[in-house]
Scaffold this motif. Structure first.
Motif, PDB file in Angstrom:
ATOM      1  N   LEU A   1     -26.957 -81.560  93.692  1.00 19.02           N
ATOM      2  CA  LEU A   1     -27.990 -82.588  93.570  1.00 19.02           C
ATOM      3  C   LEU A   1     -27.499 -84.010  93.830  1.00 19.02           C
ATOM      4  CD1 LEU A   1     -30.251 -81.398  90.607  1.00 19.02           C
ATOM      5  CD2 LEU A   1     -30.638 -81.178  93.060  1.00 19.02           C
ATOM      6  N   PRO A   2     -26.328 -84.424  93.324  1.00 19.90           N
ATOM      7  CA  PRO A   2     -25.909 -85.805  93.597  1.00 19.90           C
ATOM      8  C   PRO A   2     -25.754 -86.112  95.077  1.00 19.90           C
ATOM      9  CG  PRO A   2     -24.669 -84.894  91.757  1.00 19.90           C
ATOM     10  CD  PRO A   2     -25.404 -83.751  92.383  1.00 19.90           C
ATOM     11  N   ASP A   3     -25.318 -85.144  95.866  1.00 17.24           N
ATOM     12  CA  ASP A   3     -25.149 -85.385  97.301  1.00 17.24           C
ATOM     13  C   ASP A   3     -26.460 -85.250  98.062  1.00 17.24           C
ATOM     14  OD1 ASP A   3     -22.531 -85.868  96.828  1.00 17.24           O
ATOM     15  OD2 ASP A   3     -21.740 -84.085  97.800  1.00 17.24           O
ATOM     16  N   ILE A   4     -27.323 -84.336  97.640  1.00 12.26           N
ATOM     17  CA  ILE A   4     -28.640 -84.202  98.267  1.00 12.26           C
ATOM     18  C   ILE A   4     -29.474 -85.445  97.989  1.00 12.26           C
ATOM     19  CG2 ILE A   4     -30.843 -82.951  98.106  1.00 12.26           C
ATOM     20  CD1 ILE A   4     -29.206 -80.358  97.836  1.00 12.26           C
ATOM     21  N   GLN A   5     -29.378 -85.978  96.777  1.00 11.84           N
ATOM     22  CA  GLN A   5     -30.144 -87.174  96.425  1.00 11.84           C
ATOM     23  C   GLN A   5     -29.672 -88.381  97.224  1.00 11.84           C
ATOM     24  OE1 GLN A   5     -30.273 -88.062  92.209  1.00 11.84           O
ATOM     25  NE2 GLN A   5     -30.971 -90.152  92.581  1.00 11.84           N
ATOM     26  N   ALA A   6     -28.412 -88.418  97.570  1.00 14.64           N
ATOM     27  CA  ALA A   6     -27.862 -89.583  98.267  1.00 14.64           C
ATOM     28  C   ALA A   6     -28.167 -89.501  99.768  1.00 14.64           C
ATOM     29  CB  ALA A   6     -26.366 -89.696  97.990  1.00 14.64           C
ATOM     30  N   ASP A   7     -27.197 -89.869 100.588  1.00 19.15           N
ATOM     31  CA  ASP A   7     -27.466 -90.052 102.020  1.00 19.15           C
ATOM     32  C   ASP A   7     -26.722 -89.057 102.905  1.00 19.15           C
ATOM     33  OD1 ASP A   7     -25.049 -91.105 101.246  1.00 19.15           O
ATOM     34  OD2 ASP A   7     -25.195 -92.921 102.453  1.00 19.15           O
ATOM     35  N   LEU A   8     -26.321 -87.903 102.340  1.00 16.45           N
ATOM     36  CA  LEU A   8     -25.448 -87.005 103.091  1.00 16.45           C
ATOM     37  C   LEU A   8     -26.190 -85.923 103.871  1.00 16.45           C
ATOM     38  CD1 LEU A   8     -22.437 -86.470 100.656  1.00 16.45           C
ATOM     39  CD2 LEU A   8     -22.859 -88.298 102.325  1.00 16.45           C
ATOM     40  N   VAL A   9     -27.439 -85.640 103.523  1.00 16.91           N
ATOM     41  CA  VAL A   9     -28.189 -84.575 104.194  1.00 16.91           C
ATOM     42  C   VAL A   9     -29.613 -85.024 104.463  1.00 16.91           C
ATOM     43  CG1 VAL A   9     -26.845 -82.672 103.183  1.00 16.91           C
ATOM     44  CG2 VAL A   9     -28.894 -83.521 102.003  1.00 16.91           C
ATOM     45  N   TYR A  10     -30.281 -84.264 105.339  1.00 16.85           N
ATOM     46  CA  TYR A  10     -31.707 -84.466 105.609  1.00 16.85           C
ATOM     47  C   TYR A  10     -32.456 -83.164 105.372  1.00 16.85           C
ATOM     48  CZ  TYR A  10     -31.282 -89.112 107.683  1.00 16.85           C
ATOM     49  OH  TYR A  10     -31.073 -90.456 107.864  1.00 16.85           O
ATOM     50  N   ALA A  11     -33.601 -83.270 104.726  1.00 21.75           N
ATOM     51  CA  ALA A  11     -34.475 -82.110 104.603  1.00 21.75           C
ATOM     52  C   ALA A  11     -35.066 -81.791 105.975  1.00 21.75           C
ATOM     53  CB  ALA A  11     -35.591 -82.389 103.603  1.00 21.75           C
ATOM     54  N   VAL A  12     -35.144 -80.513 106.277  1.00 24.31           N
ATOM     55  CA  VAL A  12     -35.644 -80.058 107.575  1.00 24.31           C
ATOM     56  C   VAL A  12     -37.137 -79.771 107.477  1.00 24.31           C
ATOM     57  CG1 VAL A  12     -35.442 -78.255 109.337  1.00 24.31           C
ATOM     58  CG2 VAL A  12     -33.403 -79.078 108.157  1.00 24.31           C
ATOM     59  N   ASP A  13     -37.869 -80.151 108.494  1.00 21.08           N
ATOM     60  CA  ASP A  13     -39.288 -79.828 108.558  1.00 21.08           C
ATOM     61  C   ASP A  13     -39.454 -78.316 108.427  1.00 21.08           C
ATOM     62  OD1 ASP A  13     -41.997 -80.174 108.855  1.00 21.08           O
ATOM     63  OD2 ASP A  13     -41.924 -80.203 111.050  1.00 21.08           O
ATOM     64  N   GLY A  14     -40.251 -77.896 107.448  1.00 20.52           N
ATOM     65  CA  GLY A  14     -40.418 -76.470 107.181  1.00 20.52           C
ATOM     66  C   GLY A  14     -39.556 -75.964 106.042  1.00 20.52           C
ATOM     67  N   TYR A  15     -38.881 -76.891 105.328  1.00 21.85           N
ATOM     68  CA  TYR A  15     -38.006 -76.471 104.229  1.00 21.85           C
ATOM     69  C   TYR A  15     -38.832 -75.941 103.063  1.00 21.85           C
ATOM     70  CZ  TYR A  15     -38.579 -80.521 101.016  1.00 21.85           C
ATOM     71  OH  TYR A  15     -39.043 -81.450 100.129  1.00 21.85           O
ATOM     72  N   THR A  16     -38.159 -75.338 102.095  1.00 21.83           N
ATOM     73  CA  THR A  16     -38.846 -74.659 100.995  1.00 21.83           C
ATOM     74  C   THR A  16     -39.186 -75.592  99.837  1.00 21.83           C
ATOM     75  OG1 THR A  16     -36.772 -74.082  99.866  1.00 21.83           O
ATOM     76  CG2 THR A  16     -37.603 -72.522 101.531  1.00 21.83           C
ATOM     77  N   ASN A  17     -38.859 -76.869  99.974  1.00 22.39           N
ATOM     78  CA  ASN A  17     -39.067 -77.871  98.929  1.00 22.39           C
ATOM     79  C   ASN A  17     -38.100 -77.705  97.758  1.00 22.39           C
ATOM     80  OD1 ASN A  17     -40.353 -80.232  97.990  1.00 22.39           O
ATOM     81  ND2 ASN A  17     -41.647 -79.042  96.603  1.00 22.39           N
ATOM     82  N   THR A  18     -37.096 -76.880  97.913  1.00 22.27           N
ATOM     83  CA  THR A  18     -36.060 -76.776  96.885  1.00 22.27           C
ATOM     84  C   THR A  18     -35.345 -78.119  96.760  1.00 22.27           C
ATOM     85  OG1 THR A  18     -35.742 -74.440  97.398  1.00 22.27           O
ATOM     86  CG2 THR A  18     -33.978 -75.530  96.174  1.00 22.27           C
ATOM     87  N   TYR A  19     -35.283 -78.634  95.557  1.00 22.16           N
ATOM     88  CA  TYR A  19     -34.661 -79.936  95.249  1.00 22.16           C
ATOM     89  C   TYR A  19     -35.370 -81.088  95.961  1.00 22.16           C
ATOM     90  CZ  TYR A  19     -30.939 -76.572  94.167  1.00 22.16           C
ATOM     91  OH  TYR A  19     -30.216 -75.494  93.703  1.00 22.16           O
ATOM     92  N   GLY A  20     -36.618 -80.871  96.339  1.00 25.12           N
ATOM     93  CA  GLY A  20     -37.344 -81.884  97.090  1.00 25.12           C
ATOM     94  C   GLY A  20     -37.548 -83.174  96.327  1.00 25.12           C
ATOM     95  N   GLN A  21     -37.760 -83.103  95.018  1.00 29.24           N
ATOM     96  CA  GLN A  21     -37.954 -84.325  94.240  1.00 29.24           C
ATOM     97  C   GLN A  21     -36.711 -85.208  94.276  1.00 29.24           C
ATOM     98  OE1 GLN A  21     -39.307 -82.516  90.448  1.00 29.24           O
ATOM     99  NE2 GLN A  21     -41.125 -83.794  90.656  1.00 29.24           N
ATOM    100  N   HIS A  22     -35.544 -84.580  94.246  1.00 32.29           N
ATOM    101  CA  HIS A  22     -34.308 -85.366  94.285  1.00 32.29           C
ATOM    102  C   HIS A  22     -34.126 -85.996  95.665  1.00 32.29           C
ATOM    103  CE1 HIS A  22     -32.208 -84.652  90.425  1.00 32.29           C
ATOM    104  NE2 HIS A  22     -33.090 -83.674  90.353  1.00 32.29           N
ATOM    105  N   TRP A  23     -34.383 -85.240  96.714  1.00 33.90           N
ATOM    106  CA  TRP A  23     -34.176 -85.786  98.049  1.00 33.90           C
ATOM    107  C   TRP A  23     -35.141 -86.954  98.315  1.00 33.90           C
ATOM    108  CZ3 TRP A  23     -36.541 -85.886 103.048  1.00 33.90           C
ATOM    109  CH2 TRP A  23     -35.662 -86.315 104.063  1.00 33.90           C
ATOM    110  N   GLN A  24     -36.344 -86.871  97.760  1.00 32.98           N
ATOM    111  CA  GLN A  24     -37.333 -87.922  97.986  1.00 32.98           C
ATOM    112  C   GLN A  24     -37.305 -89.008  96.909  1.00 32.98           C
ATOM    113  OE1 GLN A  24     -41.278 -86.591  99.184  1.00 32.98           O
ATOM    114  NE2 GLN A  24     -40.469 -84.629  99.848  1.00 32.98           N
ATOM    115  N   TRP A  25     -36.348 -88.933  95.983  1.00 31.94           N
ATOM    116  CA  TRP A  25     -36.224 -89.911  94.908  1.00 31.94           C
ATOM    117  C   TRP A  25     -37.512 -90.021  94.089  1.00 31.94           C
ATOM    118  CZ3 TRP A  25     -32.033 -93.516  93.791  1.00 31.94           C
ATOM    119  CH2 TRP A  25     -30.849 -93.183  94.472  1.00 31.94           C
TER     120      TRP A  25
END
Length: 518
Positions: free
Chosen positions: A71-95
């Motif tokens: 979660l700390p790395d997904i929340q930050a700037d290291l990855v991008y959610a892909v169009d069509g993703y499952t929304n897993t950890y989506g709240q963290h990625w979108q802050w």
């Protein structure tokens, strides 16, 4: 004697003490078995099983085999959610992180669950030792005690890292820390200590552990806490506290271990015909630079760290990643940086848009114990590696009162020379050290859970306090791909779970992030 003790514990490691989450507060006490509290842990065998249960709890996917690492790395700037993703950890990625977020609650509850077990053990172990007549058993119980102090310190350090502000030596006595559960049987107020007192509690636990644990028993790829792990955690905590001299002292105790217990696993030295020592670490979970990893077996393991980066198990034919590496991260690796091919592989996804991208394969899965059993994306978490200690010491050398850029450069160069095909020397100066160290920490520690705390603790020192800004990349999810986050954003500090604040008798103060997320 100690080697026999370790061998015995390996055999019983799969035995896990079941723990139910409290229905009211994560701070409620949770004994390690169904035995009534006043009758529990009176013998050596019971103490042994309690410690085994503590290690079992640490396998949880809410901790290092999942949320704390990812979660700390997904929340930050290291990855991008892909169009069509499952929304897993989506709240963290979108802050869009709320105090009722299930991941926020799971991490908090799981850490305090382990702490409760540690307190249960520590409260009773002296009496168990007093009743022993066998010297070997006394030695073993003392070893267990040092391990449990280290585990408790680790759990509190994670709570401080995630749910508290960055440590400011000038005002730490005024900053909010965590609720310190110091015992098990006695009622304790649910009130947050100061950040200063919270960190001091961790340091004292580590000092006890360092006194108890014998460095002669330090070994690489250990499944158990050792003297080396206690020093490594102490170095990390000192770095967070801006105690540069202590960070140097404790990282040096690991790097220059008197028995040579650890060594960097070279990416430019072949271990097998098709694998370097560095590759072997990720593919087989065994390496001279791993201080401590969480021991998994095919019948007893935690979360799958690689799942959201590959999702191969969707149809066992295509990959359906939820998250892919940020382009700027990929661009950090030079053509001769051998970490790139250990961490990433360009693959075509099964998403309808058919994205072809360098996917994270660092956590593809253990090739010996798991993949042959059709268990994919499961690796043993490695919370402490020697590489981090080089990075800690280099940063502390640069930031101490009288900076030592020459020796800091030697540390970074020593690390890089084991990672690049050739060369690797890097010169740190007053003008470039923070950017160089920040980039090297990303290259080395990618998706190991350090980025959020790094950005938080560096604050205005890094990127002029601008934090980070995402720029949309190929087939990235529109929501979140243009997010801009300043270094002072409240959600760098996770909200305290709402049910903790509302629990009967609770005096737990909220974070600023609680207020913006409610």
């Amino acid at each position: 004697m100690m080697m026999k003790m370790i061998a015995k514990r390996v055999k019983i490691f799969a035995v896990v003490a079941a723990t139910a989450l409290a229905t009211t507060s994560c701070l409620d006490k949770m004994p390690g078995s169904a035995i009534p509290v006043d009758e529990a842990m009176k013998s050596y065998e019971e103490a042994d099983q309690i410690v085994t249960g503590i290690y079992g709890l640490m396998k949880s996917s809410a901790l290092w085999s999942g949320l704390i690492t990812l979660l700390p790395d997904i929340q930050a700037d290291l990855v991008y959610a892909v169009d069509g993703y499952t929304n897993t950890y989506g709240q963290h990625w979108q802050w869009d992180i709320r105090s009722t977020n299930s991941e926020i609650e799971a991490v908090y509850a799981s850490l305090y669950g382990v702490i409760a077990q540690c307190n249960f053990f520590l409260e009773r172990v002296d009496e168990v030792i007093r009743l022993q007549t066998d010297d070997d058993r006394i030695t073993a119980l003392e070893q267990y005690t040092g391990e449990v102090y280290t585990i408790r310190a680790l759990c509190y350090s994670e709570l401080l890292k995630l749910y508290c502000e960055a440590y400011d030596p000038a005002r730490a006595t005024e900053q909010l820390g965590v609720v310190l559960r110091k015992g098990f049987s006695e009622q304790e107020e649910a009130v947050r200590a100061s950040l200063y007192d919270s960190y001091e509690f961790v340091v004292k636990d580590l000092e006890r552990a360092e006194e108890i644990l014998d460095k002669d028993y330090d070994q690489y790829s250990s499944y158990y806490m050792t003297n080396g792990v206690a020093h490594a955690l102490h170095a990390r905590v000192a770095l967070y506290m801006q105690d540069w001299e202590s960070a140097i002292e404790h990282s040096t105790a690991v790097i220059d271990h008197p028995n040579g217990a650890y060594a960097l696993s070279a990416a430019n030295v072949a271990y097998t015909a098709d694998m370097s020592y560095f590759d072997y670490m990720w593919n087989y979970d065994l390496a001279t630079e791993v201080l401590w990893e969480i021991g998994f077996t095919p019948t007893s393991y935690g979360g799958a760290l690689g799942q959201v980066f590959l999702n191969f198990t969707t149809d066992y034919y295509y990959y359906y990643p939820d998250y892919v590496p940020a382009q700027w991260v990929l661009d950090l690796y030079s053509s001769g940086d051998l970490r790139y091919n250990s961490y990433f592989a360009t693959l075509t996804t099964g998403h309808t848009h058919g994205l072809t991208w360098p996917l994270l394969v660092k956590y593809y899965g253990n090739q010996q114990n798991f993949i042959p059993n059709m268990i994919y994306h499961v690796n043993m978490p490695k919370p402490f590696r020697l590489a981090e200690q080089y990075l800690i010491r280099a940063e502390a050398l640069c930031r101490k009162e009288s900076p030592d850029f020459a020796n800091a450069s030697k540390d970074i160069s020593a690390l890089r020379q084991t990672r690049l095909a050739s060369g690797g020397s890097l010169s740190l100066t007053a003008d470039n050290y923070i950017e160089q160290l920040a980039d090297e920490r990303v290259r080395e520690l990618y998706m190991e859970g350090h980025r959020l705390i790094d950005l938080k603790r560096w604050g205005k020192l890094y990127n002029n306090g601008e934090g980070f800004k995402r720029t949309p990349q190929l087939n990235s999810l529109a929501e979140g791909s243009s997010l801009e986050v300043k270094a002072d954003h409240p959600l760098f500090v996770w909200p305290i779970p709402q049910h903790e604040i509302e629990a009967p008798g609770s005096q737990v103060a909220p974070n600023e992030s609680n207020k913006i997320s409610d």
